[in-house]
Scaffold this motif. Structure first.
Motif, PDB file in Angstrom:
ATOM      1  N   CYS B   9      13.199 -31.271 -70.350  1.00 55.41           N
ATOM      2  CA  CYS B   9      14.068 -30.089 -70.250  1.00 55.41           C
ATOM      3  C   CYS B   9      13.519 -29.171 -69.170  1.00 55.41           C
ATOM      4  O   CYS B   9      12.393 -28.680 -69.298  1.00 55.41           O
ATOM      5  CB  CYS B   9      14.077 -29.391 -71.616  1.00 55.41           C
ATOM      6  N   PHE B  10      14.255 -28.957 -68.110  1.00 57.53           N
ATOM      7  CA  PHE B  10      13.853 -28.048 -67.030  1.00 57.53           C
ATOM      8  C   PHE B  10      12.425 -28.312 -66.571  1.00 57.53           C
ATOM      9  O   PHE B  10      11.642 -27.380 -66.399  1.00 57.53           O
ATOM     10  CB  PHE B  10      14.018 -26.588 -67.469  1.00 57.53           C
ATOM     11  N   GLY B  11      12.083 -29.563 -66.402  1.00 58.96           N
ATOM     12  CA  GLY B  11      10.752 -29.913 -65.909  1.00 58.96           C
ATOM     13  C   GLY B  11       9.668 -29.909 -66.965  1.00 58.96           C
ATOM     14  O   GLY B  11       8.562 -30.388 -66.727  1.00 58.96           O
ATOM     15  N   GLY B  12       9.971 -29.364 -68.128  1.00 56.08           N
ATOM     16  CA  GLY B  12       9.012 -29.330 -69.232  1.00 56.08           C
ATOM     17  C   GLY B  12       9.496 -30.192 -70.389  1.00 56.08           C
ATOM     18  O   GLY B  12      10.226 -31.156 -70.195  1.00 56.08           O
TER      19      GLY B  12
END
Lengths: 277, 277
Positions: B9-12
């Protein structure tokens, strides 16, 4: 048309409306986000088609699209994924019948009377929306997720000149060669596979392509990737020399966490096309 | 601790975890978003407390917070709103019992054995999270919605030095004077109103205030505004000369469309405090 709800949202209004559909011969519900700019006149519009089991509501509450649409002054439409109601044929499986219309006009019983999602999205709902809201029929773009990505790509290629740009999140890209497709196309359209070709984005890409930019994101960890067959679309787009950006996003799966992560990119991509020229 | 899910999710990573809670004497589930930066070491954290009827999931899927948190390199925690399980006392009303813990330690039967959400959030869950994930105990901030806004404000003022900043969306601001409060505080804490004062943000604001910045947004069209009593908090904050920004947002209601609209502001507000000095 009946207003179910209207909520202030990012300076605009997120509405939910129900109307009698002639195409589907039942009541249908859709979400419509209008940015603040719609108060002053018609705005461009981005259609978002949802995936299996979804209604108009899933993406409206979980995709995080309204903020980016507001920033770009673009309307969003969130249609349902199938006809609805007690009179409408259904199946026990999650991937056939209600919530799984696959964006086709059914020609087979028991689906024929109501399952006409292609006509609903190609003709009826656009007329209803552009006739009743400040939405510009000449500036339309389309996107979707999974089964809705399939719908977005097939509608975009099947209605040349309608949409300025098309994108998709983890689309079912080659349903004629997938368990997410063969079962449903057989049920809705019959066993003659020649009737299926107009509803397979990889075949359409090879035959017709799209007169505008194409953006597709799929997660490398998508749990359904073997059913989606992004490789078929990629091969067809490259063979056709289609203007396209097909991205495999490392680690992402099939969820709305994936969709929301890349929504900003997709809205910006469509905005560029919608405001060009 | 059991991992229920982890989604890119969003790079995380947006995770959901279940653990045995000593405070609540039951299994509890929480959501945790870790930005990409958490791979390299502990990151600041923003707690998000949810409102009546919610679980850990609502804000995690609908508030649109992860994108902004990723941009700022901040973790997000989404706790549940009450103890859970078949052994846990409940009530038929939506606003008492499960989903309605009100962030207090109950002292009255039948609530005493499990309804210890204050201890859970003040001690147990922070220890669990900072002990098991790359989250910095020295850089914490807190926000919440409705009942969760009440929780955020009361925890922030009740635990001086714990949180660098506090914000809230449409918080229940004066429960001792509201039907969203008097019923629950009577049930959980008993009829002696002196026990309630530690759980009323307007009274706490008047008595103690908060050593840091405060941001509160409430919609002018909030359908529950008479129960929220933003005027009591506004009066107390002004009387105390508290550093605060209390905003009435024109046309917005109590929904997640309101929350998601202003989430960017709230995350940026907390980031400024979390990265200061």
């Amino acid at each position: 048309m009946e207003t179910q709800s209207e909520n202030a949202c990012f300076g605009g209004v997120q509405g939910v409306y129900t109307h009698r559909s002639d195409s589907c011969d039942c009541d249908m519900t859709f979400g419509l986000f209008l940015p603040e700019e719609a108060k002053d006149g018609p705005v461009p519009v981005l259609w978002y088609l949802s995936g299996l089991t979804c209604t108009h509501e899933n993406a409206m509450t979980k995709a995080g699209a309204q903020g980016w649409a507001a920033e770009q002054g673009i309307a969003l439409v969130f249609p349902d994924t199938s006809p609805r109601g007690d009179d409408v044929a259904d199946d026990d499986a999650y991937d056939l019948g209600k919530g799984a219309g696959f964006y086709v006009n059914a020609t087979q019983d028991p689906w024929t009377p109501h399952y006409r999602m292609w006509d609903y999205l190609a003709e009826e709902l656009p007329s209803l929306i552009t006739g009743n809201f400040a939405v510009d029929a000449d500036r339309q773009a389309i996107t979707g997720h999974s089964m809705g990505g399939h719908g977005a790509l097939t509608l975009a290629m099947g209605l040349p000149g309608r949409f300025r740009s098309v994108s998709a999140f983890a689309p079912i890209s080659n349903p004629v060669a997938s368990d997410w497709g063969r079962k449903q196309l057989t049920a809705y359209l019959g066993a003659d596979e020649s009737a299926w070709a107009a509803h397979d984005s990889s075949l359409l890409m090879r035959e017709k392509g799209f007169d505008g930019p194409v953006l597709v994101d799929t997660g490398t960890s998508d749990q359904f990737i073997d059913l989606l067959r992004p490789e078929a679309l990629a091969e067809a787009a490259a063979a056709r020399r289609q203007q396209a950006m097909l991205r495999m996003q490392p680690g992402y799966d099939h969820s709305y966490f994936f969709i929301s992560t890349f929504m900003e990119d997709h809205v910006a991509f469509h905005a560029e096309a919608l405001y060009a020229g």
